[in-house]
Design a protein around this motif. Structure first.
Motif, PDB file in Angstrom:
ATOM      1  N   LEU A  88      -0.923   0.196   1.855  1.00 21.02           N
ATOM      2  CA  LEU A  88      -0.713   0.981   0.783  1.00 21.02           C
ATOM      3  C   LEU A  88      -0.877   0.489  -0.407  1.00 21.02           C
ATOM      4  N   LEU A  89      -1.060  -1.018  -0.707  1.00 20.59           N
ATOM      5  CA  LEU A  89      -1.357  -1.435  -1.879  1.00 20.59           C
ATOM      6  C   LEU A  89      -2.856  -1.932  -2.084  1.00 20.59           C
ATOM      7  N   LEU A  90      -3.253  -2.835  -1.594  1.00 23.14           N
ATOM      8  CA  LEU A  90      -4.604  -3.408  -1.458  1.00 23.14           C
ATOM      9  C   LEU A  90      -5.751  -2.351  -1.317  1.00 23.14           C
ATOM     10  N   GLU A  91      -5.400  -1.556  -0.126  1.00 22.74           N
ATOM     11  CA  GLU A  91      -6.564  -0.580   0.276  1.00 22.74           C
ATOM     12  C   GLU A  91      -6.307   0.850  -0.077  1.00 22.74           C
ATOM     13  N   HIS A  96      -1.600   7.379  -5.242  1.00 25.79           N
ATOM     14  CA  HIS A  96      -0.827   6.838  -4.225  1.00 25.79           C
ATOM     15  C   HIS A  96      -0.534   5.300  -4.273  1.00 25.79           C
ATOM     16  N   HIS A  97      -1.664   4.494  -4.798  1.00 26.02           N
ATOM     17  CA  HIS A  97      -1.508   2.975  -5.098  1.00 26.02           C
ATOM     18  C   HIS A  97      -0.420   2.666  -6.368  1.00 26.02           C
ATOM     19  N   THR A  98      -0.569   3.786  -7.279  1.00 30.05           N
ATOM     20  CA  THR A  98       0.489   3.527  -8.591  1.00 30.05           C
ATOM     21  C   THR A  98       2.123   3.516  -8.020  1.00 30.05           C
ATOM     22  N   ALA A 100       3.042   3.239  -4.845  1.00 29.32           N
ATOM     23  CA  ALA A 100       3.484   1.841  -3.960  1.00 29.32           C
ATOM     24  C   ALA A 100       3.983   0.866  -4.894  1.00 29.32           C
ATOM     25  N   ARG A 101       2.706   0.380  -5.801  1.00 31.60           N
ATOM     26  CA  ARG A 101       2.762  -0.740  -6.609  1.00 31.60           C
ATOM     27  C   ARG A 101       4.161  -0.618  -7.409  1.00 31.60           C
ATOM     28  N   HIS A 102       4.567   0.381  -7.755  1.00 27.39           N
ATOM     29  CA  HIS A 102       5.780   0.426  -8.588  1.00 27.39           C
ATOM     30  C   HIS A 102       7.142   0.043  -7.879  1.00 27.39           C
ATOM     31  N   SER A 240       1.083 -10.939   4.811  1.00 26.72           N
ATOM     32  CA  SER A 240      -0.249 -10.888   4.811  1.00 26.72           C
ATOM     33  C   SER A 240      -0.971 -12.071   3.529  1.00 26.72           C
ATOM     34  N   ALA A 241      -0.355 -11.737   2.368  1.00 33.73           N
ATOM     35  CA  ALA A 241      -1.079 -12.052   1.156  1.00 33.73           C
ATOM     36  C   ALA A 241      -0.254 -13.490   0.332  1.00 33.73           C
ATOM     37  N   GLY A 242       0.973 -13.523   1.171  1.00 32.29           N
ATOM     38  CA  GLY A 242       1.780 -14.625   0.313  1.00 32.29           C
ATOM     39  C   GLY A 242       1.944 -15.727   0.510  1.00 32.29           C
ATOM     40  N   ASP A 244      -0.944 -18.225   3.000  1.00 33.06           N
ATOM     41  CA  ASP A 244      -2.169 -18.785   2.976  1.00 33.06           C
ATOM     42  C   ASP A 244      -2.630 -19.063   1.474  1.00 33.06           C
ATOM     43  N   THR A 245      -2.540 -17.781   0.612  1.00 32.52           N
ATOM     44  CA  THR A 245      -2.991 -18.099  -0.560  1.00 32.52           C
ATOM     45  C   THR A 245      -2.591 -19.394  -1.414  1.00 32.52           C
ATOM     46  N   THR A 246      -1.085 -19.479  -1.276  1.00 32.86           N
ATOM     47  CA  THR A 246      -0.177 -20.262  -2.188  1.00 32.86           C
ATOM     48  C   THR A 246      -0.634 -21.682  -1.471  1.00 32.86           C
ATOM     49  N   PHE A 292     -14.394  -6.811  -1.862  1.00 26.01           N
ATOM     50  CA  PHE A 292     -15.444  -6.015  -1.992  1.00 26.01           C
ATOM     51  C   PHE A 292     -14.873  -4.726  -2.886  1.00 26.01           C
ATOM     52  N   ARG A 293     -15.375  -3.877  -3.478  1.00 27.36           N
ATOM     53  CA  ARG A 293     -15.272  -2.494  -3.574  1.00 27.36           C
ATOM     54  C   ARG A 293     -16.362  -1.717  -3.079  1.00 27.36           C
ATOM     55  N   THR A 294     -16.067  -0.098  -2.979  1.00 24.19           N
ATOM     56  CA  THR A 294     -17.021   0.743  -2.749  1.00 24.19           C
ATOM     57  C   THR A 294     -17.275   1.961  -3.790  1.00 24.19           C
ATOM     58  N   VAL A 348      -5.642  -2.653 -12.036  1.00 23.02           N
ATOM     59  CA  VAL A 348      -4.558  -1.938 -11.246  1.00 23.02           C
ATOM     60  C   VAL A 348      -4.042  -2.687  -9.964  1.00 23.02           C
ATOM     61  N   HIS A 349      -5.189  -3.440  -9.517  1.00 22.67           N
ATOM     62  CA  HIS A 349      -4.879  -4.338  -8.248  1.00 22.67           C
ATOM     63  C   HIS A 349      -4.556  -5.625  -8.502  1.00 22.67           C
ATOM     64  N   ALA A 350      -4.509  -6.177  -9.615  1.00 24.98           N
ATOM     65  CA  ALA A 350      -4.149  -7.397  -9.963  1.00 24.98           C
ATOM     66  C   ALA A 350      -2.754  -8.062  -9.046  1.00 24.98           C
ATOM     67  N   CYS A 351      -3.228  -9.396  -8.540  1.00 24.87           N
ATOM     68  CA  CYS A 351      -2.267  -9.925  -7.731  1.00 24.87           C
ATOM     69  C   CYS A 351      -0.901  -9.588  -8.081  1.00 24.87           C
ATOM     70  N   LEU A 352      -0.137  -8.895  -6.969  1.00 28.16           N
ATOM     71  CA  LEU A 352       1.348  -8.697  -7.416  1.00 28.16           C
ATOM     72  C   LEU A 352       2.157  -9.816  -7.165  1.00 28.16           C
TER      73      LEU A 352
HETATM   74  C1  HEM Z   1      -2.748 -18.667  -5.446  1.00 28.66           C
HETATM   75  C2  HEM Z   1      -2.284 -17.629  -4.799  1.00 28.66           C
HETATM   76  C3  HEM Z   1      -2.712 -16.199  -4.655  1.00 28.66           C
HETATM   77  C4  HEM Z   1      -3.877 -15.865  -4.910  1.00 28.66           C
HETATM   78  C5  HEM Z   1      -5.280 -16.673  -5.547  1.00 28.66           C
HETATM   79  C6  HEM Z   1      -4.107 -14.576  -4.931  1.00 28.66           C
HETATM   80  C7  HEM Z   1      -5.231 -13.717  -5.233  1.00 28.66           C
HETATM   81  C8  HEM Z   1      -5.114 -12.035  -5.223  1.00 28.66           C
HETATM   82  C9  HEM Z   1      -6.158 -11.146  -5.555  1.00 28.66           C
HETATM   83  C10 HEM Z   1      -7.553 -11.948  -6.239  1.00 28.66           C
HETATM   84  C11 HEM Z   1      -5.759 -10.049  -5.558  1.00 28.66           C
HETATM   85  C12 HEM Z   1      -6.555  -8.947  -5.828  1.00 28.66           C
HETATM   86  C13 HEM Z   1      -7.093  -7.998  -4.767  1.00 28.66           C
HETATM   87  C14 HEM Z   1      -8.177  -7.022  -5.175  1.00 28.66           C
HETATM   88  O1  HEM Z   1      -8.551  -6.689  -6.465  1.00 28.66           O
HETATM   89  O2  HEM Z   1      -8.669  -6.033  -4.214  1.00 28.66           O
HETATM   90  C15 HEM Z   1      -4.553 -10.100  -5.113  1.00 28.66           C
HETATM   91  C16 HEM Z   1      -3.705  -9.126  -4.770  1.00 28.66           C
HETATM   92  C17 HEM Z   1      -2.424  -8.984  -4.177  1.00 28.66           C
HETATM   93  N1  HEM Z   1      -1.727 -10.078  -3.949  1.00 28.66           N
HETATM   94 FE1  HEM Z   1      -2.284 -12.102  -4.111  1.00 28.66          FE
HETATM   95  N2  HEM Z   1      -2.869 -14.013  -4.495  1.00 28.66           N
HETATM   96  C18 HEM Z   1      -2.017 -15.053  -4.436  1.00 28.66           C
HETATM   97  C19 HEM Z   1      -0.708 -15.108  -3.987  1.00 28.66           C
HETATM   98  C20 HEM Z   1       0.013 -13.801  -3.501  1.00 28.66           C
HETATM   99  C21 HEM Z   1       1.617 -13.994  -3.398  1.00 28.66           C
HETATM  100  C22 HEM Z   1       2.365 -15.123  -3.296  1.00 28.66           C
HETATM  101  C23 HEM Z   1       1.833 -12.497  -2.918  1.00 28.66           C
HETATM  102  C24 HEM Z   1       3.299 -12.014  -2.567  1.00 28.66           C
HETATM  103  C25 HEM Z   1       4.083 -12.448  -2.777  1.00 28.66           C
HETATM  104  C26 HEM Z   1       0.483 -11.871  -3.209  1.00 28.66           C
HETATM  105  C27 HEM Z   1       0.605 -10.513  -2.856  1.00 28.66           C
HETATM  106  C28 HEM Z   1      -0.602  -9.636  -3.330  1.00 28.66           C
HETATM  107  C29 HEM Z   1      -0.525  -8.177  -3.069  1.00 28.66           C
HETATM  108  C30 HEM Z   1       0.403  -7.409  -2.665  1.00 28.66           C
HETATM  109  C31 HEM Z   1      -2.008  -7.859  -3.629  1.00 28.66           C
HETATM  110  C32 HEM Z   1      -2.468  -6.261  -3.795  1.00 28.66           C
HETATM  111  C33 HEM Z   1      -2.126  -5.598  -5.122  1.00 28.66           C
HETATM  112  C34 HEM Z   1      -2.575  -4.447  -5.174  1.00 28.66           C
HETATM  113  O3  HEM Z   1      -3.644  -3.975  -4.499  1.00 28.66           O
HETATM  114  O4  HEM Z   1      -2.154  -3.797  -6.082  1.00 28.66           O
HETATM  115  N3  HEM Z   1      -0.448 -12.690  -3.619  1.00 28.66           N
HETATM  116  N4  HEM Z   1      -4.007 -11.440  -4.829  1.00 28.66           N
END
Ligand code: HEM
Lengths: 402, 104
Positions: A88-91, A96-98, A100-102, A240-242, A244-246, A292-294, A348-352
């Motif tokens: 609901l956020l990333l994709e 709708h995204h606005t 969910a993000r809020h 999913s995102a919280g 592996d990234t960190t 990616f974007r489309t 708008v999609h900057a990492c939450l």
């Molecule tokens: C160093 C660590 C991280 C990196 C490098 C990173 C990177 C990113 C990037 C590049 C996006 C943008 C996706 C896009 O534009 O399509 C993103 C979105 C997102 N990230 Fe992260 N992330 C990190 C950590 C986290 C953590 C810790 C969380 C959760 C607690 C998280 C949750 C999300 C979510 C939910 C989105 C989607 C936001 C949206 O589409 O509005 N991320 N992240």
């Protein structure tokens, strides 16, 4: 902006950005892509690519033309059924995204994050002091980069102690599936399938501990009118995102500091550089390399016409080393102003989770600066290959306790 | 070109010419104006580009969105009636902003 004539031929590249060779050492190919032109074609996949800071930023900013709802991986959801129900956020796209993000931003405020700092710092200090005092060779990935986020993040969300080993395989699967159906994709699906059941179980409203972030997200989502299924989907984004990234962010930071002793010395001397050191790591060794974007309609980018339905691959990590934007981009320099990099995306999609990621990175590196006097490679680091992420499988280190 | 005036807590002023449509935050970052941290790069996530808009320039500014409003509740220096996030202020005409004592 210097617009190219619309007739200029679009460079075609034979590179495979999802091949083992590319994923192992992406930087020479990044340079080739940046220098070939503002927009190029990746022949093999029939997609477009952007690798300069300017074009990547503009695609990120123009979310109405370059949409996310058709998938931020190579697959076009308008043509192919996604492997899991879309996020609901990333994709998703506004409006709708606005909405969910809020739900999330009203909870994950800078104020909430500030309140976590003392606890996060204490746990980083304890972990690093313990590992450093052990002496001998350690694995910077398993012993530190994985150990720390796997301790603080699930507690923050309110996950049970049992089953946390599922978090990393699940995240790795999600990020692999943004790529083509290569061996990384297939293997990740296999390994992730087991994890998926546990993850879905934890995402159900009522499952997370009542005082954690998970329960807060469920409650706020319920208030905003989301169904139980969608409440679960919102929490799924975090799992999913919280992690592996960190983990990769911290692992890559350790590698950068081991490779650049003078930078570690600067950090030791002034531990308040910890937050900047993490920021510079996300620029220099970006954990998330691509998205990616489309295109939602016929459009044009830097003079290149793009028909509706074009998949555009943004090389975030290449933009973060674009010499048009950065001075000495190949230098890891914790004193530089790294703000403005696109390692967390933009718009708008900057990492939450970026403020949480920064908090973890800062606490970890400041604990490292205060508890460790020396950090030295004790063997060859092993890269973990993933269609989207850049990070390590192992990092043999010798630490000297302070 | 519109002029942006930055007033530091100690009263020191910097006057810059800005491209119409760029944000006050970007103008500060591009010119190394101290006191605007802007950690998140302009995505309204960090509340570290907080400014106080001088009274004479308050009219005609874009409305404070819900997200900006919530962020302004999290600023390190006290929120006032003229508080804004400078990343959300796109420059259309001359403006003057005061930089708070602290951003983090
Ligand atoms: C160093 C660590 C991280 C990196 C490098 C990173 C990177 C990113 C990037 C590049 C996006 C943008 C996706 C896009 O534009 O399509 C993103 C979105 C997102 N990230 Fe992260 N992330 C990190 C950590 C986290 C953590 C810790 C969380 C959760 C607690 C998280 C949750 C999300 C979510 C939910 C989105 C989607 C936001 C949206 O589409 O509005 N991320 N992240």
């Amino acid at each position: 902006m210097t617009a190219q004539p619309a007739t200029a031929a679009v460079p075609e590249l034979d590179l495979d950005p999802f091949s083992d060779e590319f994923l192992t050492t992406p930087y020479p190919a990044h340079e080739q892509m940046r220098e070939t032109g503002p927009v190029f074609r990746l022949e093999r996949y029939g997609v477009w690519g952007v690798a300069r800071y300017d074009e990547v930023s503009r695609v990120l900013a123009a979310h109405e033309t370059f949409v996310s709802s058709r998938g931020v991986g190579i697959s076009d959801f308008a043509k192919e059924k996604p492997w899991r129900p879309p996020s609901l956020l990333l994709e998703a796209d506004p409006p709708h995204h606005t909405k969910a993000r809020h739900v999330v931003t009203q909870i994950m405020t800078p104020k909430l994050l500030r309140s976590l700092k003392d606890g996060f710092q204490q746990r980083a200090d304890e972990l690093i002091a313990r590992v450093a005092s052990r002496g001998g060779e350690i694995d910077g990935v398993a012993d530190l980069a994985e150990a720390y986020p796997l301790e603080v993040f699930p507690d923050f969300i309110g996950l049970p102690k049992d089953g946390r080993e599922n978090l990393l395989p699940y995240g790795s699967m999600v990020f692999n599936t943004f790529g083509p159906r290569n061996s990384h994709f297939e293997r990740a699906l296999e390994r992730g399938a087991k994890a998926q059941g546990w993850i879905m179980e934890q995402c159900r409203p009522g499952a997370p501990a009542p005082d954690g972030l998970g329960a807060k997200i469920h409650a706020a989502a319920a208030d905003a009118g989301y169904s139980a299924e969608d409440q679960a989907k919102l929490l799924r984004s975090f799992l999913s995102a919280g992690v592996d990234t960190t983990v990769h962010g911290i692992g890559n930071a350790l590698q950068c500091l081991a490779d650049n002793p003078e930078q570690f010395a600067a950090l030791r001397k002034d531990p308040s550089l910890a937050r900047a050191a993490f920021e510079e790591t996300v620029r220099y060794s970006s954990p998330v390399q691509t998205f990616f974007r489309t295109t939602s309609k016929d459009t044009e980018l830097s003079g290149v016409p793009l028909p509706e339905g074009s998949k555009v691959l943004m090389f975030l990590a290449a933009a973060n080393r674009d010499p048009r934007r950065w001075e000495n981009p190949e230098r890891f320099d914790i004193r530089r102003k790294a703000a403005g990099h696109v390692g967390f995306g933009f718009g708008v999609h900057a990492c939450l989770g970026q403020m949480l990621a920064r908090l973890e990175g800062e606490c970890f590196l400041s604990a490292l600066a205060r508890n460790v006097a020396g950090i030295e490679l004790a063997g060859e680091p092993v890269q973990q290959l993933n269609n989207t992420l850049r990070g390590l499988d192992s990092l043999p280190l010798r630490l000297t306790a302070a | 070109m519109p002029k942006v005036t930055f007033i530091q807590p100690d009263g020191m002023q910097t006057v810059l010419e800005a491209d119409t449509g760029t944000s006050v935050m970007r103008t500060a970052a591009a010119n190394g104006v101290p006191g605007i941290v802007a950690e998140c790069g302009g995505s309204a996530m960090c509340a570290t580009c907080h400014v106080y808009v001088e009274d004479a320039y308050l009219d005609g500014l874009p409305e404070v969105s819900e997200v900006e409003d919530e962020m302004l509740d999290c600023t390190a220096s006290a929120r006032c009636a003229n508080s804004r996030l400078s990343c959300q202020l796109n420059i259309e005409s001359d403006i003057a902003v005061r930089i708070p004592e602290a951003q983090v």
